[in-house]
Write a protein that holds these residues in place. Structure first.
Motif, short mmCIF file in Angstrom:
data_model
loop_
_atom_site.label_atom_id
_atom_site.label_comp_id
_atom_site.label_asym_id
_atom_site.label_seq_id
_atom_site.Cartn_x
_atom_site.Cartn_y
_atom_site.Cartn_z
N ASP A 25 -24.58 2.30 -0.47
CA ASP A 25 -23.92 3.30 -1.30
C ASP A 25 -22.92 2.65 -2.25
N ILE A 26 -22.22 1.60 -1.80
CA ILE A 26 -21.30 0.88 -2.67
C ILE A 26 -22.08 0.15 -3.75
N ALA A 27 -23.18 -0.48 -3.38
CA ALA A 27 -24.01 -1.20 -4.35
C ALA A 27 -24.56 -0.24 -5.41
N ALA A 28 -24.92 0.97 -4.99
CA ALA A 28 -25.44 1.95 -5.95
C ALA A 28 -24.40 2.27 -7.01
N VAL A 43 -19.17 2.26 -11.88
CA VAL A 43 -18.05 1.39 -11.56
C VAL A 43 -18.02 0.19 -12.50
N THR A 44 -19.18 -0.38 -12.77
CA THR A 44 -19.25 -1.52 -13.69
C THR A 44 -18.85 -1.10 -15.10
N THR A 45 -19.31 0.06 -15.54
CA THR A 45 -18.96 0.55 -16.88
C THR A 45 -17.45 0.74 -17.01
N GLY A 46 -16.82 1.32 -15.99
CA GLY A 46 -15.39 1.61 -16.08
C GLY A 46 -14.50 0.41 -15.88
N ILE A 47 -14.70 -0.32 -14.79
CA ILE A 47 -13.86 -1.50 -14.54
C ILE A 47 -14.09 -2.55 -15.62
N GLY A 48 -15.34 -2.70 -16.04
CA GLY A 48 -15.62 -3.66 -17.11
C GLY A 48 -14.95 -3.30 -18.41
N ALA A 49 -14.86 -2.00 -18.73
CA ALA A 49 -14.18 -1.58 -19.96
C ALA A 49 -12.72 -2.02 -19.95
N LEU A 52 -9.50 3.58 -14.47
CA LEU A 52 -8.16 3.66 -13.89
C LEU A 52 -7.94 2.53 -12.89
N GLN A 53 -8.93 2.29 -12.02
CA GLN A 53 -8.79 1.22 -11.03
C GLN A 53 -8.78 -0.15 -11.70
N GLY A 54 -9.57 -0.31 -12.77
CA GLY A 54 -9.55 -1.57 -13.50
C GLY A 54 -8.21 -1.83 -14.15
N ALA A 55 -7.60 -0.79 -14.73
CA ALA A 55 -6.28 -0.93 -15.35
C ALA A 55 -5.23 -1.29 -14.31
N LYS A 56 -5.35 -0.72 -13.12
CA LYS A 56 -4.41 -1.03 -12.04
C LYS A 56 -4.55 -2.49 -11.63
N VAL A 57 -5.79 -2.96 -11.47
CA VAL A 57 -6.03 -4.36 -11.11
C VAL A 57 -5.45 -5.29 -12.18
N ARG A 86 -8.67 -4.55 -3.30
CA ARG A 86 -7.90 -4.25 -4.50
C ARG A 86 -8.45 -3.05 -5.26
N ILE A 87 -9.67 -2.64 -4.95
CA ILE A 87 -10.23 -1.40 -5.50
C ILE A 87 -10.84 -0.61 -4.33
N ASP A 88 -10.86 0.69 -4.48
CA ASP A 88 -11.36 1.59 -3.44
C ASP A 88 -12.63 2.26 -3.95
N LEU A 89 -13.76 1.79 -3.49
CA LEU A 89 -15.04 2.38 -3.90
C LEU A 89 -15.52 3.43 -2.90
N GLU A 90 -15.20 3.24 -1.63
CA GLU A 90 -15.64 4.21 -0.62
C GLU A 90 -15.12 5.62 -0.92
N SER A 91 -13.84 5.72 -1.31
CA SER A 91 -13.25 7.04 -1.52
C SER A 91 -13.77 7.73 -2.77
N MET A 92 -14.43 6.97 -3.66
CA MET A 92 -15.02 7.59 -4.84
C MET A 92 -16.22 8.47 -4.46
N ILE A 93 -16.80 8.20 -3.31
CA ILE A 93 -17.96 8.97 -2.86
C ILE A 93 -17.44 10.20 -2.11
N THR A 94 -17.48 11.34 -2.77
CA THR A 94 -16.94 12.56 -2.17
C THR A 94 -18.00 13.43 -1.52
N HIS A 95 -19.27 13.22 -1.89
CA HIS A 95 -20.35 14.05 -1.34
C HIS A 95 -21.60 13.20 -1.14
#
Length: 358
Positions: A153-156, A162-168, A194-199, A322-331
């Motif tokens: 699920d993280i790889a998906a 995630v790549t589009t956003g953190i990469g931006a 947002l997570q990329g900017a925080k990092v 340093r980033i939280d990907l698990e919590s992005m999955i809400t459903h």
């Protein structure tokens, strides 16, 4: 096997039906899908905002297990865990030779090779992928291996949003430590920005979205403040002595939100356009203000860098906590519940819905 089919552009419902795999052969890879993510670009392709031939199997964000490789494929083998990359670098075309491998147009070329058959009709998967299926046949270079410790699920999620956003944030805008950032649009891509900017070390991160639930979640992912769109102008007046933010990210894909991002940015600041709009969405930015304000307007496509390198960076950040990907999955929904996932995205109740396939 089963796959979700969009029969006609503009339809809101997908038909989960029996299909067969097609196009396996030299240079191709057969992947058993385990997880897929619903990305807003899927809805844009379904509605026609993003031009895509129909009927087709949507889904371009997913991960699975290699079950068979064609002649000439040597970088993956059966049993390998892979991300299905919807716009993979081919490493041989003129665009890849420039170093801008994320702009390789191989994904468009893959559309010419339908990878499903429904009855007597050949169907393409979205951008040559089609991850809303139990199995998919893709170009070999579209199967990007990931370590076994990365859950499906993280790889998906890494496969697109995630790549589009953190990469931006890290590759395109290159957010500086101590800077101020505003992110407009808090779907999966916006929260990843947002997570990329925080990092990157941003000191102030303002999150903007009309949905209260998403504003609340943005604060949990590192935003220092979250407001509705009609509060953005006042928030910009509180940044940098009233001149606006150092960086503004648009993650919606609309002319109006691009204008809002531009207006919220200080003179000399950076406006990063990440949302993918339609060909008819024209900006009202004029030449005078572009020159006089010297705000840098930077479009960012698929993370703005070699996606394989960005995948690796994200995995390293995730491992380090340093980033939280698990919590992005809400459903979670099964493939048979794909239309429920679409409903959740329309209402804004889901941040990211993962389709559990196998």
């Amino acid at each position: 096997m089963h796959a979700a089919i969009l029969h006609a552009t503009g339809d809101e419902n997908l038909d989960v039906a029996e299909v067969a795999s097609a196009s396996f052969g030299p240079g191709r890879v057969r992947v058993k899908m385990h997880r897929a993510g619903l990305c807003h670009s899927d809805l844009s392709a379904m509605s026609g905002v993003l031009a895509h031939p129909a009927p087709f199997v949507p889904g371009h964000e997913g991960a699975g297990e290699v079950v068979e490789v064609g002649e000439g494929v040597t970088h993956v083998a059966p049993g390998d865990r892979v991300i299905v990359c919807w716009m993979p670098p081919c490493d041989v075309c003129a665009v890849c030779a420039t170093g801008d491998t994320h702009l390789c147009r191989s994904g468009f070329g893959n559309l010419a090779t339908p990878n499903f058959r429904h009855g007597d009709r050949a169907l393409p998967g979205m951008m040559g992928a089609g991850t809303f299926a139990e199995e998919v046949v893709i170009a070999g270079y579209a199967a990007v291996p990931v370590p076994d410790d990365v859950p499906y699920d993280i790889a998906a999620l890494i496969g697109c949003g995630v790549t589009t956003g953190i990469g931006a944030a890290l590759n395109t805008a290159r957010v500086r430590p101590g800077s101020s950032v505003v992110v407009i649009g808090l779907g999966g891509v916006g929260v990843s920005i947002l997570q990329g900017a925080k990092v990157a070390g941003a000191a102030r991160i303002l999150a903007v979205d009309p949905t209260p639930n998403r504003r609340r979640m943005a604060l949990e992912f590192g935003a220092t403040e979250a407001v509705s769109p009609d509060e953005l102008a006042d928030a910009a007046k509180r940044s940098n002595g009233g001149i606006g933010f150092d960086y503004a990210f648009e993650a919606v894909g609309k002319a109006g939100t691009l204008r809002a991002a531009y207006d919220a940015t200080r003179p000399g600041g950076t406006v990063c356009l990440v949302g993918a709009g339609g060909r008819g969405d024209l900006t009202d930015l004029n030449l005078a203000e572009l020159v006089m304000n010297e705000k840098k307007v930077l479009p960012s496509f698929y993370g703005g860098g070699d996606v394989r390198r960005t995948y690796t960076t994200i995995i390293d950040l995730w491992r380090a906590g340093r980033i939280d990907l698990e919590s992005m999955i809400t459903h979670h929904v099964p493939l048979s519940g794909i239309n429920e996932a679409i409903r959740q995205m329309h209402t804004g109740e889901a941040l990211r819905t993962v389709i559990d396939i196998a």
